[in-house]
Motif scaffolding. Sequence first.
Motif, mmCIF file in Angstrom:
data_model
loop_
_atom_site.group_PDB
_atom_site.id
_atom_site.type_symbol
_atom_site.label_atom_id
_atom_site.label_comp_id
_atom_site.label_asym_id
_atom_site.label_seq_id
_atom_site.Cartn_x
_atom_site.Cartn_y
_atom_site.Cartn_z
ATOM 1 N N ARG A 191 18.462 38.603 101.648
ATOM 2 C CA ARG A 191 17.693 37.750 101.996
ATOM 3 C C ARG A 191 16.431 37.744 101.062
ATOM 4 O O ARG A 191 15.723 37.524 100.376
ATOM 5 C CB ARG A 191 17.511 36.561 103.118
ATOM 6 N N ALA A 248 15.367 40.808 98.952
ATOM 7 C CA ALA A 248 16.001 40.639 97.637
ATOM 8 C C ALA A 248 16.064 39.128 96.896
ATOM 9 O O ALA A 248 15.477 39.610 96.270
ATOM 10 C CB ALA A 248 16.922 41.327 97.641
ATOM 11 N N LEU A 249 16.694 38.269 97.377
ATOM 12 C CA LEU A 249 16.541 37.003 96.626
ATOM 13 C C LEU A 249 15.094 36.411 96.508
ATOM 14 O O LEU A 249 14.120 36.503 95.682
ATOM 15 C CB LEU A 249 17.611 35.821 97.338
ATOM 16 N N HIS A 274 14.312 40.611 93.251
ATOM 17 C CA HIS A 274 14.484 41.157 93.113
ATOM 18 C C HIS A 274 16.954 41.280 92.511
ATOM 19 O O HIS A 274 17.155 42.075 91.996
ATOM 20 C CB HIS A 274 15.258 42.656 93.715
ATOM 21 N N LEU A 275 16.947 40.315 92.800
ATOM 22 C CA LEU A 275 18.026 39.318 92.446
ATOM 23 C C LEU A 275 18.308 38.435 91.096
ATOM 24 O O LEU A 275 19.278 37.832 90.899
ATOM 25 C CB LEU A 275 18.919 39.337 93.445
ATOM 26 N N ASN A 304 18.001 38.020 88.212
ATOM 27 C CA ASN A 304 18.977 38.503 86.538
ATOM 28 C C ASN A 304 20.322 39.001 87.200
ATOM 29 O O ASN A 304 20.571 38.629 85.496
ATOM 30 C CB ASN A 304 18.074 40.310 86.595
ATOM 31 N N ARG A 305 20.315 38.399 88.107
ATOM 32 C CA ARG A 305 22.269 38.183 88.795
ATOM 33 C C ARG A 305 23.209 37.850 87.667
ATOM 34 O O ARG A 305 22.111 36.475 87.480
ATOM 35 C CB ARG A 305 22.711 38.422 89.588
ATOM 36 N N PRO A 306 23.921 37.824 87.278
ATOM 37 C CA PRO A 306 24.862 36.596 86.195
ATOM 38 C C PRO A 306 24.760 35.623 86.901
ATOM 39 O O PRO A 306 24.448 34.042 86.050
ATOM 40 C CB PRO A 306 26.077 37.439 86.237
ATOM 41 N N ASP A 307 25.134 35.768 88.133
ATOM 42 C CA ASP A 307 25.772 34.400 88.249
ATOM 43 C C ASP A 307 24.814 33.987 89.913
ATOM 44 O O ASP A 307 25.217 32.951 90.577
ATOM 45 C CB ASP A 307 26.638 34.275 89.092
ATOM 46 N N ARG A 339 21.481 31.865 92.165
ATOM 47 C CA ARG A 339 21.016 30.475 92.195
ATOM 48 C C ARG A 339 21.123 30.281 93.045
ATOM 49 O O ARG A 339 20.998 31.699 94.147
ATOM 50 C CB ARG A 339 22.761 29.902 92.329
ATOM 51 N N ARG A 366 20.101 30.105 103.692
ATOM 52 C CA ARG A 366 19.307 30.724 102.986
ATOM 53 C C ARG A 366 17.978 29.942 102.256
ATOM 54 O O ARG A 366 18.425 28.984 102.740
ATOM 55 C CB ARG A 366 20.270 31.319 102.344
ATOM 56 N N LEU A 382 26.749 35.886 99.962
ATOM 57 C CA LEU A 382 26.095 37.035 99.991
ATOM 58 C C LEU A 382 25.762 37.586 101.436
ATOM 59 O O LEU A 382 25.552 39.215 102.017
ATOM 60 C CB LEU A 382 24.423 36.411 100.245
ATOM 61 N N ARG A 397 27.482 41.669 91.859
ATOM 62 C CA ARG A 397 26.650 42.187 92.392
ATOM 63 C C ARG A 397 26.577 42.727 93.803
ATOM 64 O O ARG A 397 25.232 43.204 94.159
ATOM 65 C CB ARG A 397 27.396 39.886 93.748
ATOM 66 N N GLU A 447 24.213 45.164 92.237
ATOM 67 C CA GLU A 447 22.746 44.840 92.094
ATOM 68 C C GLU A 447 22.172 45.017 93.730
ATOM 69 O O GLU A 447 20.948 45.051 93.365
ATOM 70 C CB GLU A 447 22.571 43.101 91.411
ATOM 71 N N LEU A 448 22.996 44.492 94.151
ATOM 72 C CA LEU A 448 22.219 44.262 95.786
ATOM 73 C C LEU A 448 21.581 45.384 96.227
ATOM 74 O O LEU A 448 20.821 45.626 96.969
ATOM 75 C CB LEU A 448 23.175 43.137 96.604
ATOM 76 N N ALA A 507 18.624 46.204 94.898
ATOM 77 C CA ALA A 507 17.813 45.892 95.090
ATOM 78 C C ALA A 507 17.044 46.650 96.610
ATOM 79 O O ALA A 507 16.019 46.032 96.988
ATOM 80 C CB ALA A 507 18.047 44.515 95.525
ATOM 81 N N GLU A 508 18.160 46.413 97.368
ATOM 82 C CA GLU A 508 18.169 46.764 98.930
ATOM 83 C C GLU A 508 17.005 48.188 98.565
ATOM 84 O O GLU A 508 15.956 48.209 100.085
ATOM 85 C CB GLU A 508 19.665 47.132 99.351
ATOM 86 N N LEU A 519 14.871 48.793 96.543
ATOM 87 C CA LEU A 519 13.199 47.930 96.240
ATOM 88 C C LEU A 519 12.512 47.785 97.312
ATOM 89 O O LEU A 519 11.566 47.190 98.320
ATOM 90 C CB LEU A 519 12.889 47.167 95.105
ATOM 91 N N VAL A 520 13.192 46.319 98.214
ATOM 92 C CA VAL A 520 13.136 45.579 99.581
ATOM 93 C C VAL A 520 13.265 46.810 100.552
ATOM 94 O O VAL A 520 11.747 46.382 100.705
ATOM 95 C CB VAL A 520 13.857 45.003 99.789
#
Lengths: 215, 333
Positions: free
Chosen positions: A179, A181-182, A186-187, A189-192, A194, A202, B27, B53, B56-57, B60-61, B63-64
């Motif tokens: 969460r 990261a969102l 940090h997320l 640019n992910r393709p999907d 939203r 969330r 998620l 995904r 990417e996660l 990102a982790e 970085l977090v």
Amino acid sequence: MTGAGGEAADDDRDRALLAAHVGGDPDAFGTLVLQHRDRLWAVALRTLGDREEAADALQDALLSAYRSAAGFRGEARVTTWLHRIVVNACLDRVRRRQARPTVPLPERDGAADPADPRDALAERETALEVEAALAALPVDQRIAILLVDVHGLPVEQAAVVLGVPSGTVKSRCSRGRARLALSLGHLRNRPDARPVTPASGRTAPGAAPRPGGTA
Amino acid sequence: MTEPQPPGPDGHLDPDGHLESNGHLDLDGLADHLAGEVDAGLHLTTCGGCTARLAELEAAEHLVLAALRSIDDPPLPAAVADPLMAAVAAEPPLVEPTATSPAAPAPVPASRGATVVALEERRGRRAWMPAAAAGVVLAAGGLLGYAVVSGSQDGDSSESATAGRVGDAPAAEARGAFPTLASGLDYADPTALTAALPSVLDGSARQDSAQDQPLADAQLPGSPLPDTQLPATPQPAGSVPAGDPSALTAPAADPLARLRDPVALADCLAVVLDPADPSQQPLALDYATYRGQPALAVVLPDPDPARLSVFVVGPACSRADDDLQFFTRVTRP
């Protein structure tokens, strides 16, 4: 961060203080509090997001610990025991008052600021973003992340503090990081990608409350 | 919040509970897989979107985590700390001390020599407030006339160092002389403290770096050093002669430089000295560390003649903010 040897010495010291307190030393507990109050304050403030609430929770918790010290069985570190009491006091307040998390304004010591004011500003902005994103997490995830990722407690120790299995702590931390990261982009640019809706529990990116609450 | 589901027969959690209507992992499912609490491997082998995904996660982790570790703890403000400590101090003791159950603290394991006890024992129960009496300040300021010049000013200091007996300390008190040094000791380590205390008390503790010169910048206008108090003999290792100009140059970045200023030092010592005993003065000052951070250790006589009190304060120590890091009582070596 002290090493394992230093932590063992600290725990020896804490146990001696607690034993002295239980034995009637009128000042031993105060000395113990002095060793841990800064970190416990950080946990309480970030858990509750409100300075007054955190101060009340911390005081309630430490007085409770004072009075129940004889019940400390010595199975965990003293600091773990103290953390557990403080976290429980905070969670009680969350449940009772259903407090909405607000974002404390970090009270920074100027001496810690970098020399370059631009760096200082950027660091402060980043810190505020992280604090805001943390404050927007579900409280269970927020506390797990505070204990493990911010304060460096081992997962097993955090599990004792929270009274849950280690796997639950890992899950809460991982979900909380996702969460964050969102929230922190940090997320992005992910393709999907939203926005994550409040309905799914969330926080959409950018939806974290801005600093300036009641802190 | 949805907690992880009960584990399946293979010991992992069922990822199906995290599948969204579009057939992808949500998620939480991805996060639980990253944490090792859900085995979504089967799904991931057939779903490129989820695999991407997840990657990417995972990136990102990192970085977090870095962001989380970079934030500072909010400091405990005095407006919270003072009432908190006062509330603790106002609580009645769990067991009233009696002749058969003295309030003496339980000793730490024998392998560690220092006994940690009450901070306020020497200061009475002043609810952790800094000393406010002007007399205390005057007393502290007065003794600094010695503090900044003392080192070990008498000619037999090297003999004291050799003897290494803390029993010499009362004599030093009577003379108004006490070692001021930079031992390099970390006072968080009770074993090291116990081992080093004799050399701290007699001034023979060694300096570990030139940056730890004590008494630097101590000779401020208004605090001249009387010639009669300049050391006339070589000082023991680790004890800096106050009259040595080389000792008066401190690196600007020294966090303890402030406490080498006599006025600031007096303001700090007023916090730890017993206000009921204006003649009290430290047995030793050690510009050292506590848990790796610069700190000033003040060794004082203890009400128990067989013990010593050791206060460890941070660079901000003053009557306004005691910046107290640690207190312990140790057996006189």
